[in-house]
Design an enzyme around this catalytic site. Structure first.
Site, short mmCIF file in Angstrom:
data_model
loop_
_atom_site.label_atom_id
_atom_site.label_comp_id
_atom_site.label_asym_id
_atom_site.label_seq_id
_atom_site.Cartn_x
_atom_site.Cartn_y
_atom_site.Cartn_z
N ASN A 99 -9.91 -3.73 1.71
CA ASN A 99 -9.57 -3.60 0.29
C ASN A 99 -10.84 -3.37 -0.52
O ASN A 99 -11.94 -3.32 0.04
CB ASN A 99 -8.86 -4.87 -0.20
CG ASN A 99 -7.42 -4.96 0.25
OD1 ASN A 99 -6.73 -3.97 0.38
ND2 ASN A 99 -6.96 -6.19 0.47
N HIS A 121 0.83 -1.21 0.00
CA HIS A 121 0.00 0.00 0.00
C HIS A 121 0.87 1.26 0.00
O HIS A 121 0.53 2.27 0.62
CB HIS A 121 -0.94 0.02 1.20
CG HIS A 121 -1.87 -1.16 1.26
ND1 HIS A 121 -3.05 -1.21 0.56
CD2 HIS A 121 -1.77 -2.34 1.93
CE1 HIS A 121 -3.65 -2.38 0.80
NE2 HIS A 121 -2.89 -3.08 1.62
#
Length: 486
Positions: free
Chosen positions: A125, A52
């Site tokens: 997510n 990320h």
């Protein structure tokens, strides 16, 4: 008139010219302003996130629209109409900080609620599942998404070798290589808590829940061709789209919903299906557990400084508030440790002192000292005395009643006789003709770069999910190979 100062507030006489011994130098060490500027410049970057790494963020509000107090005593849900400030960070998962926003990759959906009982971080997510179900394999999996240790290049061979030996990844691989693998920015995709969490009521009763965030902008995805074009033409496409939309007053919104499962329902469902309710590679079918509305999420304010508020945002799924709990999900259990530990390394022991990470409610603890201890507790006592005879939990604090455990401590193989294929096959059969064709062509383009043994092993998994799925991928690979041989 604003004038330039050093970081200590001392006015700078000249910010254009260094102090030198004569017009041609050399430089003098006494030019502290020059030294300070160069020293800080050398230290401007903190370690990027291992996953990320590239992301975008915004502030907003969560508004309760439906009463779920029967499930949770959390104050955030206390009344319909109640609003809570939030911060949401979107991201790609596998790419570095300078990678393109449109790469084929899951998207992070990390949401912080600044509640009156502390920060609640729901770190998920844009997919309801994941590639693996045990955190001990997470470093191995992520290494396959990064760079080959010799060539320093991304490697389809590494990715497919791992996936072909981990058939539990098939469901997520199907999502990743479908059109959903390249969403059209961040505003036009759904979000998921992904893991199984729990809600705790006033009596200590628990239900298991999955969180869903359904975009009100409508789902929009990019074709593989358009995603590749944008990666070169505008690698910051999703960042630009989100910032400009909020800046113009076009505030993106998501409906917030939950699936709820009682423990009795869990036992019945697991016995009937053979699936583990806490397995992150599986979904709860909505026919069995329909989504229930909770509220609305709106993003309505851009950060004033990207580094301070987005790059230094530090999330952890271990941050829950009274009225919420965890679950035996093995991936979640690993993340409860790993996320906070990553922030200790990346930002420092006092990262919660930073504005974006600081709770909006009063807080008190005995943690002291370390780098950047901004207030450091002032004159308050830095220890909590030993006390006995305290009453049992009165509902204050987490108040999690826990869940029943069984069996001897040990390492248990959970991949034996598991069903990896039904849900992936169901997803494939739900896709329309164009979506199916895009899926097999996307997979074929990537899998064709792996060696034949890996191709055969992976195609065998597709065949078990649905024969037309496996045959379609095999045909896509043959077609690509024939073009290369011409």
């Amino acid at each position: 008139m604003t004038y330039i100062t050093t970081a200590s507030g001392i006015p700078v006489a000249d910010n254009q010219n260094s102090i030198t011994a004569g017009p041609r130098g050399p430089l003098l060490l006494q030019d502290f302003h020059l030294i300070e500027k160069l020293q800080h410049f050398n230290r401007e970057r903190i370690p990027e996130r291992v996953v990320h790494a590239k992301g975008s963020g915004a502030y907003g509000t969560f508004t309760v629209t439906h009463d779920i107090t029967r499930f949770s005593k959390a104050k955030i849900f206390a009344s319909v109409g109640k609003q809570t400030p939030v911060f949401l960070r979107f991201s790609t998962v596998g790419g570095e900080k300078g990678s393109a926003d449109t790469e084929r990759d899951p998207r992070g959906f990390a949401l912080r609620f600044y509640t009156e009982d502390g920060n609640w971080d729901l770190v998920g997510n844009n997919t309801p599942t994941f590639f693996i179900k045990d955190g001990i394999k997470f470093p191995d999996f992520i290494h396959t998404q990064k760079r080959d240790p010799q060539s320093n290049l991304k490697s389809a061979q590494m990715m497919w070798d791992f996936w072909s030996r981990a058939p539990e990844s098939l469901h997520q691989v199907t999502i990743l290589f479908s059109d959903r693998g390249t969403p059209d920015g961040y505003r036009h995709m759904d979000g998921f808590g992904s893991h199984t969490y729990s809600l705790i009521d006033t009596k200590g009763g628990r239900v298991w829940v999955k969180w869903h965030f359904k975009t009100k902008q409508g789902i929009r995805n990019l074709s593989a061709t358009e995603a590749l074009r944008l990666a070169g033409a505008d690698p910051d496409y999703a960042q630009r789209d989100l910032f400009n939309a909020i800046d113009s007053g076009d505030f993106p919104c998501w409906s917030v919903e939950i699936q709820v499962m009682t423990d009795a329902q869990r036992v019945e469902w697991e016995n009937r299906t053979g699936w583990d309710a806490f397995d992150l590679t599986k979904v709860w079918p909505q026919g069995d557990f329909p989504r229930q509305p909770v509220g609305v999420l709106e993003l309505n304010r851009n950060p004033a400084n990207y580094h301070a508020e987005v790059e230094q945002a530090a999330f952890s799924p271990s941050n829950i508030v009274p009225g919420m709990g965890y679950s035996p999900d093995k991936m979640l259990q690993a993340r409860l440790f790993a996320y906070h530990d990553a922030q200790l390394y990346r930002i420092g022991a006092n990262h919660q002192h930073l504005s974006v990470n600081q709770p909006r409610c009063p807080f008190h603890h005995q943690q002291r000292d370390g780098a950047m201890a901004i207030e450091n507790g002032g004159a308050a006592q830095n220890y909590d005395p030993v006390q006995s005879g305290l009453p049992a939990s009165d509902g204050f604090g987490h108040g999690d009643a826990g869940w029943e455990l069984g069996g001897a401590a040990g390492r248990y193989e959970t991949r034996v006789d598991d069903d990896y294929y039904t849900q992936a096959g169901n997803l494939y059969r739900l896709l329309g003709g164009d979506a199916k064709r895009n899926l097999v062509e996307n997979i074929g383009g990537s899998l064709s770069q792996a060696d034949p043994a890996v191709q055969d092993r992976q195609i065998a998994h597709f065949m078990k999910a649905d024969p037309s799925y496996g045959n379609g991928v095999a045909a896509a690979i043959r077609e690509l190979q024939e073009k290369r041989d011409r």
